[in-house]
Design a protein around this motif. Sequence first.
Motif, PDB file in Angstrom:
ATOM      1  N   ASN A   1      -6.607  36.843  41.064  1.00 52.32           N
ATOM      2  CA  ASN A   1      -6.885  36.058  42.261  1.00 52.32           C
ATOM      3  C   ASN A   1      -7.752  36.858  43.206  1.00 52.32           C
ATOM      4  OD1 ASN A   1      -5.226  37.504  44.347  1.00 52.32           O
ATOM      5  ND2 ASN A   1      -3.573  36.943  42.967  1.00 52.32           N
TER       6      ASN A   1
ATOM      7  N   GLN B   1      -8.519  37.230  47.503  1.00 52.12           N
ATOM      8  CA  GLN B   1      -7.967  36.895  48.810  1.00 52.12           C
ATOM      9  C   GLN B   1      -8.948  37.285  49.902  1.00 52.12           C
ATOM     10  OE1 GLN B   1      -3.998  38.736  48.969  1.00 52.12           O
ATOM     11  NE2 GLN B   1      -4.203  38.934  46.753  1.00 52.12           N
TER      12      GLN B   1
ATOM     13  N   TYR C   1      -9.055  38.326  53.997  1.00 51.65           N
ATOM     14  CA  TYR C   1      -8.260  38.782  55.126  1.00 51.65           C
ATOM     15  C   TYR C   1      -9.173  38.886  56.352  1.00 51.65           C
ATOM     16  CZ  TYR C   1      -4.505  40.382  51.972  1.00 51.65           C
ATOM     17  OH  TYR C   1      -3.493  40.455  51.056  1.00 51.65           O
TER      18      TYR C   1
ATOM     19  N   HIS D   1      -3.696  37.818  56.426  1.00 57.70           N
ATOM     20  CA  HIS D   1      -4.092  37.084  55.239  1.00 57.70           C
ATOM     21  C   HIS D   1      -4.571  35.689  55.624  1.00 57.70           C
ATOM     22  CE1 HIS D   1      -3.241  34.629  51.567  1.00 57.70           C
ATOM     23  NE2 HIS D   1      -3.872  35.647  51.026  1.00 57.70           N
TER      24      HIS D   1
ATOM     25  N   LEU E   1      -5.927  32.540  49.731  1.00 63.12           N
ATOM     26  CA  LEU E   1      -5.953  33.075  48.374  1.00 63.12           C
ATOM     27  C   LEU E   1      -6.525  32.017  47.451  1.00 63.12           C
ATOM     28  CD1 LEU E   1      -3.172  34.951  46.471  1.00 63.12           C
ATOM     29  CD2 LEU E   1      -4.056  32.826  45.530  1.00 63.12           C
TER      30      LEU E   1
ATOM     31  N   TYR F   1       0.826  43.991  43.092  1.00 60.71           N
ATOM     32  CA  TYR F   1       0.573  43.396  44.402  1.00 60.71           C
ATOM     33  C   TYR F   1      -0.293  44.315  45.239  1.00 60.71           C
ATOM     34  CZ  TYR F   1       4.312  40.190  43.164  1.00 60.71           C
ATOM     35  OH  TYR F   1       5.088  39.252  42.531  1.00 60.71           O
TER      36      TYR F   1
ATOM     37  N   ALA G   1       4.387  43.965  50.120  1.00 56.58           N
ATOM     38  CA  ALA G   1       3.903  42.918  49.238  1.00 56.58           C
ATOM     39  C   ALA G   1       4.679  41.633  49.447  1.00 56.58           C
ATOM     40  CB  ALA G   1       4.023  43.362  47.789  1.00 56.58           C
ATOM     41  N   GLY G   2       3.935  40.533  49.536  1.00 56.69           N
ATOM     42  CA  GLY G   2       4.544  39.219  49.498  1.00 56.69           C
ATOM     43  C   GLY G   2       4.204  38.582  48.165  1.00 56.69           C
TER      44      GLY G   2
ATOM     45  N   ASP H   1       1.799  37.189  46.005  1.00 62.85           N
ATOM     46  CA  ASP H   1       0.343  37.124  45.865  1.00 62.85           C
ATOM     47  C   ASP H   1      -0.416  37.570  47.093  1.00 62.85           C
ATOM     48  OD1 ASP H   1       0.543  34.104  43.888  1.00 62.85           O
ATOM     49  OD2 ASP H   1       0.453  36.197  43.267  1.00 62.85           O
ATOM     50  N   THR H   2       0.233  38.229  48.015  1.00 64.48           N
ATOM     51  CA  THR H   2      -0.494  38.702  49.183  1.00 64.48           C
ATOM     52  C   THR H   2       0.189  39.945  49.724  1.00 64.48           C
ATOM     53  OG1 THR H   2      -1.407  38.060  51.323  1.00 64.48           O
ATOM     54  CG2 THR H   2       0.813  37.326  50.844  1.00 64.48           C
ATOM     55  N   GLN H   3      -0.391  40.509  50.747  1.00 62.57           N
ATOM     56  CA  GLN H   3       0.225  41.632  51.434  1.00 62.57           C
ATOM     57  C   GLN H   3       0.298  41.331  52.924  1.00 62.57           C
ATOM     58  OE1 GLN H   3      -2.014  45.224  50.222  1.00 62.57           O
ATOM     59  NE2 GLN H   3      -0.097  45.876  49.309  1.00 62.57           N
TER      60      GLN H   3
END
Lengths: 111, 112
Positions: free
Chosen positions: A31, A33, A35, A45, A48, A97, B96-97, B99-101
């Motif tokens: 993926n 993302q 930010y 964030h 995504l 992650y 970490a979440g 699929d994200t941070q």
Amino acid sequence: SQQGEEDPQALSIQEGENATMNCSYKTSINNLQWYRQNSGRGLVHLILIRSNEREKHSGRLRVTLDTSKKSSSLLITASRAADTASYFCATDPGGSYIPTFGRGTSLIVHP
Amino acid sequence: SAVISQKPSRDICQRGTSLTIQCQVDSQVTMMFWYRQQPGQSLTLIATANQGSEATYESGFVIDKFPISRPNLTFSTLTVSNMSPEDSSIYLCSVAGTDTQYFGPGTRLTVL
């Protein structure tokens, strides 16, 4: 390690105009993302997009992904002065992650 | 989501001294991450901190320079030791979440 590279490095526009930022990366991803970072602060964030998606929307944000070209774009429509910030893309090859960040695009929106 | 706080938010330090940065999360997390962002640059991962084990450092970063503690699942500290002007950066912790941070607000360090 893989890294996204944003383009342009800096972008200056007038309020109400659209802002487009691009991100290129080198290898396959799980993926990608985007930010946002306000001056000297933490990252927030935004959105995504997964490798099997081509476009995604969130409010005034539109993100596209072209895996054949290994590139993504972030479009901010009807920009506002409050959108002034640095925008980073981050690529996740999968299995962790821990995304890898590009250098960012510095966006200035003039009121 | 996770809410992360960092202390101090900024500091100005003298060369040769050390600074410890604290990171507090509002929920229990397995992994916490420490990043450095030098002026005008991207984020560089320093290390990953797991509770109950030694931190894992990325290439170019060593424990003697950046010792990390992780005493429980909601807290971590990063120490920048024997500082030089080249250590002037923003230091960010994150978790970490899905699929994200999620990032803390950062600590802006200036070394004179």
